[in-house]
Motif scaffolding. Structure first.
Motif, PDB file in Angstrom:
ATOM      1  N   PRO A  84       0.807  -1.224   0.000  1.00 38.62           N
ATOM      2  CA  PRO A  84       0.000   0.000   0.000  1.00 38.62           C
ATOM      3  C   PRO A  84       0.845   1.281   0.000  1.00 38.62           C
ATOM      4  O   PRO A  84       0.534   2.235  -0.707  1.00 38.62           O
ATOM      5  CB  PRO A  84      -0.808  -0.115   1.289  1.00 38.62           C
ATOM      6  N   GLN A  85       1.949   1.245   0.758  1.00 40.05           N
ATOM      7  CA  GLN A  85       2.779   2.448   0.831  1.00 40.05           C
ATOM      8  C   GLN A  85       3.388   2.753  -0.543  1.00 40.05           C
ATOM      9  O   GLN A  85       3.342   3.880  -1.027  1.00 40.05           O
ATOM     10  CB  GLN A  85       3.895   2.233   1.867  1.00 40.05           C
ATOM     11  N   ALA A  86       3.937   1.732  -1.193  1.00 41.56           N
ATOM     12  CA  ALA A  86       4.565   1.913  -2.497  1.00 41.56           C
ATOM     13  C   ALA A  86       3.524   2.353  -3.533  1.00 41.56           C
ATOM     14  O   ALA A  86       3.816   3.156  -4.423  1.00 41.56           O
ATOM     15  CB  ALA A  86       5.236   0.617  -2.939  1.00 41.56           C
ATOM     16  N   ARG A  87       2.298   1.853  -3.401  1.00 43.29           N
ATOM     17  CA  ARG A  87       1.233   2.260  -4.326  1.00 43.29           C
ATOM     18  C   ARG A  87       0.972   3.738  -4.217  1.00 43.29           C
ATOM     19  O   ARG A  87       0.912   4.461  -5.199  1.00 43.29           O
ATOM     20  CB  ARG A  87      -0.063   1.512  -3.984  1.00 43.29           C
ATOM     21  N   ARG A  88       0.818   4.190  -2.980  1.00 45.76           N
ATOM     22  CA  ARG A  88       0.535   5.605  -2.776  1.00 45.76           C
ATOM     23  C   ARG A  88       1.686   6.478  -3.270  1.00 45.76           C
ATOM     24  O   ARG A  88       1.459   7.548  -3.831  1.00 45.76           O
ATOM     25  CB  ARG A  88       0.250   5.885  -1.301  1.00 45.76           C
ATOM     26  N   ASN A  89       2.924   5.980  -3.077  1.00 47.97           N
ATOM     27  CA  ASN A  89       4.079   6.743  -3.558  1.00 47.97           C
ATOM     28  C   ASN A  89       4.031   6.918  -5.072  1.00 47.97           C
ATOM     29  O   ASN A  89       4.521   7.915  -5.607  1.00 47.97           O
ATOM     30  CB  ASN A  89       5.384   6.046  -3.192  1.00 47.97           C
TER      31      ASN A  89
END
Ligand SMILES: Nc1ncnc2c1ncn2[C@@H]1O[C@H](COP(=O)(O)OP(=O)(O)O)[C@@H](O)[C@H]1O
Ligand SMILES: [Mg+2]
Lengths: 358, 299
Positions: B163-168
């Motif tokens: 999820p973090q990498a997606r948002r980035n």
């Protein structure tokens, strides 16, 4: 040159070449692995027929020292001569196997001390020394000998090991890396969808194929250069007259085995499958085509069978021009056969080719 | 002129209709999402629009040109990201993008500029095999954009990322069409479609169920609002007694009040001084999917 360096062809070729050079396994199987066989066959096995009998000459041996020039050269071909003063030390050396025979002369008698450990060398030693003594006896009579003996080498049958193995192993190496390279590239690029991605870029299929072919040819010529250099420098490989015909042979052979790799790549569903299939096609072919040992002693049906294999023609063409001293024309039939194989197999691979594995 | 004009596009695999008579228009400069669960037919649709796959029926025009058979006039004008691993093996990030640049006749400085733009300047010397999932996606996107195409297709650019990498990645993705570029992206993440896209085509079983702005899709739903009240503020009975509340549910995080008149219910909560920690949730694309298909959305 500047324009070429910015062309899609150049960019693709460099990308493929880098991918190859950074693939340790690919480099190993294309270059190092076949060279290991060359060292094994040419270096270790090749030494057996060259090794001389180590002979220690104890004190003065007039019979040997007084040999005429020609006879001395012949003597030196069989024996590696070493001089010693001390008889006991020389005999000890023979006993330990450090030397094969110790020779001394007592008056008119030539005495040889040897062990029976190496029976071949023992026989060679006995026979050769006896022949020299006989020769000396005849010479001592002052009469010309009634009978004479001359040995002439027949080049074909007595190719030394390195001469024989270099063209065959080179053929196998070229076949292997060309087939694996194209099989793995086709499958790998198809799996990663890179093939699709390239289809969407403004480069034609012809450019992609040309780049892959150019890199494989470059690798094959690299193999040729390394084999010839190492064979000549380390194992006394001597090339005969029209060896340069090996260059077109390697080029066409590469195309032929790339086609076989393409076929494997088109048939298989995974990269590993493609490489295994290429291996399955090339390795038995190498055995049946005389890459590792001559087929002269093989049954006739096996020799017929091997005539159906492209590698057989590749190998025999290479042997003819590289070491058998045949003229350039000897390569023409193999060139034609390899080109024919390349065309037929490429067409077959193109028919079976699918852009995607599913 | 529309950037993409698709009519009656159909693709069958044996008995399976992967794409079923899809018609769709995308205007220039639009950011369009194709949203649907796995197997909905998003990739198949996209590949037909890109000209990679031959449709069984229907027509595709991209930037006013037919896409099939392979159209060399179109290739320099469109950019495509197929899959994060569509790379040349064992090349570094810099070598990778420079190779793609050369294929399009674009210089190395431009290529290096794109590495910088997607935040990979410090990874330029790393082999593609050594990049993280998010970094590989960035590189893949940069390779699709290196020739500055008018129209870009991105197939699930955030799939398989945490999820973090997606948002980035969202910042990068939303900046892609800043310069008026048309973008078509597929995703199976609702939130992503909602955040990034001007319009979303909801796809299931090869059909486009609805194609509109996220707000219009949700508005069209007429879904009830859910109001969550902090634990201890109200009992479920008290909540159910508030006029306009149709349903209540209590759990450890408090009580959820379902209503079609959120304004009145919030007024009542304010009057009872129960507003602390109140959250209001209106319809989401998940509700849209549920109402369109009758199924829970499961990516
Ligand atoms: N080459 C193919 N052969 C057979 N079936 C396929 C092929 N490609 C996709 N499908 C099927 O078509 C349907 C749609 O697939 P796809 O377009 O990849 O969906 P999505 O991208 O939305 O996950 C799936 O059921 C898939 O299994
Ligand atoms: Mg997909």
């Amino acid at each position: 040159m500047k324009a070429l360096q910015h062309s899609p062809f150049w960019a693709l070729s460099v990308a493929i070449l880098r991918g190859f050079l950074r693939d340790r396994a690919a480099v190993f199987f294309a270059v190092v692995f076949p060279l290991m066989f060359l060292v094994l066959f040419g270096g270790i096995l090749g030494n057996q027929d060259q090794s001389k009998v180590d002979l220690i000459q104890v004190g003065a041996v007039p019979l040997v020292d007084g040999l005429p020039k020609d006879a001395r050269a012949a003597f030196r071909q069989t024996f590696e001569v070493e001089h010693a003063k001390d008889r006991a030390a020389a005999l000890e050396k023979v006993r330990k196997g450090d030397a094969d025979v110790a020779v001394e002369q007592r008056g008119d008698r030539l005495v040889a001390h040897y062990t029976q450990t190496d029976q071949v060398k023992a026989a060679v030693t006995q026979g050769t020394l006896r022949a020299f003594v006989d020769g000396a006896n005849v010479a001592a009579t002052g009469q010309p000998p009634t009978y004479s003996f001359a040995a002439e080498r027949v080049e074909d049958e007595s190719l030394s090991v390195i001469q024989f193995v270099t063209p065959g192993l080179l053929g196998w190496a070229v076949a292997m890396s060309a087939a694996f390279g194209s099989a793995a590239t086709l499958q790998g690029w198809r799996q990663s969808k890179l093939l699709r991605r390239l289809q969407l870029a403004p480069v034609g299929t012809g450019t992609i194929v040309a780049a892959r072919v150019a890199v494989t040819l470059l690798v094959a010529f690299g193999q040729l250069a390394i084999f010839l250099a190492l064979g000549a420098a380390a194992f006394g490989l001597t090339l005969t007259g029209s060896w340069w015909m090996a260059i077109p042979l390697v080029a066409v052979g590469t195309l032929c085995f790339m086609a076989i790799g393409l076929l494997a790549g088109a048939l298989a569903k995974t990269t590993e499958g493609a490489v295994n299939l290429a291996n399955f096609l090339v390795l038995p072919m190498a055995f049946l085509s005389g890459s590792f040992f001559p087929l002269d002693g093989a049954p006739a049906w096996l020799q017929r069978l091997s005539d159906l294999l492209p590698l057989k023609h590749f190998n025999s063409g290479m042997l003819d021009v590289m070491v058998r001293g045949e003229g350039p024309a000897a390569a023409l039939a193999p060139l034609g056969i390899l080109a024919g194989f390349a065309v037929v197999v490429t067409l077959l691979a193109a028919r079976l080719f699918r852009w995607e594995t599913t | 002129m529309s950037a993409i004009h698709v009519t009656g596009l159909t693709k069958r695999y044996g008995d399976l209709v992967a794409v079923d008579a899809v018609s769709l228009d995308v205007a220039e400069g639009e950011f369009v999402g194709v949203l649907g669960p796995n197997g909905a037919g998003k990739t198949t649709l996209l590949e037909m629009v890109e000209g990679l796959r031959r449709p069984d029926a229907g027509g595709v025009e991209v930037l006013g040109e037919p896409v099939w058979p392979r159209n060399p006039r179109l290739q320099p004008r469109i950019g495509v990201q197929l899959q994060a691993s569509s790379f040349f093996e064992r090349l570094t990030a810099r070598e990778q993008i420079r190779t793609f640049a050369s294929l399009y006749g674009v210089g190395q400085t431009t290529a290096d500029g794109w590495l910088e733009r997607v935040g990979l300047a410090d990874k330029a010397g790393s082999r593609v095999e050594d990049l993280s999932g998010g970094q590989a996606q960035r590189l893949s996107i940069a390779c699709a954009l290196v020739h500055d195409p008018e129209l870009v297709f991105l197939d699930e650019p955030t799939a398989a990322l945490d999820p973090q990498a997606r948002r980035n990645l969202w910042d990068l993705l939303s900046s892609i069409n800043d310069s008026g570029r048309t973008v078509v992206l597929t995703t199976h993440y609702m939130d992503e479609a909602e955040v990034l896209c001007d319009r979303v085509a909801v796809m299931d079983h090869g059909r486009i169920l609805q194609f509109d702005t996220p707000a219009a899709l949700v508005r069209g739903l007429d879904a009830p609002a859910r109001i969550r009240v902090a634990p201890g503020a109200l009992t479920a009975e008290q909540a159910g007694a508030i006029p306009g509340v149709t349903e209540t549910r209590a759990d450890v995080d408090g009580v959820v009040l379902v209503t079609r008149d959120p304004a009145a219910v919030i007024g009542a909560l304010a009057a009872g001084d129960h507003l602390d920690g109140v959250t209001v949730q209106t319809g989401t694309l998940e509700d849209v999917f549920l109402s369109l298909t009758g199924r829970e959305y499961r990516a």
